[in-house]
Design a protein around this motif. Structure first.
Motif: not given
Length: 196
Positions: A51-57
């Motif tokens: 989920k953090c990676i989704d936000v980073v993208c």
């Protein structure tokens, strides 16, 4: 008299065997509880990192165009991915079976996420439209660090409890989430140094 010493020695040996057995069984049960808890935590941490990676993208655009539009038609960048909720751990985690440094890191990650969210909210107040660059930089950088922390903790739990099951990232050999997050952080740092 010798018989009394032999009897006493027998009682002491029997007591020591019983105590040793109880300690061994207690350690084994604690290890099993710890292993189960570690597996549960690893799954939760990896999901959170995803989920953090989704936000980073999320750069505030949809298909390369600003994602928001005012009533007057002005376009602006707007978050497309909601920030993940701070971690919530299930009640069946046997925290006492996990070594103190790992337990502390797991529990502190929730506070780190809340602190990151407050920093993001503060940057949103000072971000300038239409790009809201400060907001997205703070958001992406904060969640990149949280994702790295979650993945690092999951790796350390695997090592501590000798869990050999592969992570979802390892099952997909082409994708390295830690390298991706580190790359994004280095891009942010380069961009920041160029501005100065």
């Amino acid at each position: 008299m010798i018989e009394a010493f032999i009897g006493l020695a027998g009682v002491l040996v029997g007591s020591m065997i019983t105590i040793s057995k109880d300690l061994w069984v207690s350690k084994l049960v604690r290890r099993r509880e710890g292993s189960y808890s570690a597996i549960r935590l690893i799954c939760i941490l990896e999901e959170y990192a995803d989920k953090c990676i989704d936000v980073v993208c999320d750069d505030g655009t949809a298909y390369g165009q600003p994602a928001g539009r005012t009533e007057s038609g002005e376009e602006y960048n707007a978050p497309q991915i909601a920030k993940p909720y701070p971690l919530e751990y299930p009640e069946d985690i046997a925290w006492r079976s996990i070594k103190e440094p790992l337990m502390h890191r797991a529990l502190a990650l929730t506070n780190k996420a809340r602190s990151t969210d407050r920093r993001i909210d503060a940057s949103a107040e000072h971000a300038l439209p239409p790009e809201y660059e400060e907001l997205f930089e703070t958001r992406q950088e904060g969640y990149a660090w949280l994702g790295l922390d979650a993945l690092g903790l999951a790796d350390d739990l695997r090592k501590e409890f000798k869990i050999f099951a592969k992570s979802s990232a390892e099952l997909n050999g082409d994708w390295d989430p830690k390298a991706f997050l580190r790359g994004r952080l280095s891009q942010k740092q380069e961009r920041r140094s160029h501005r100065k």
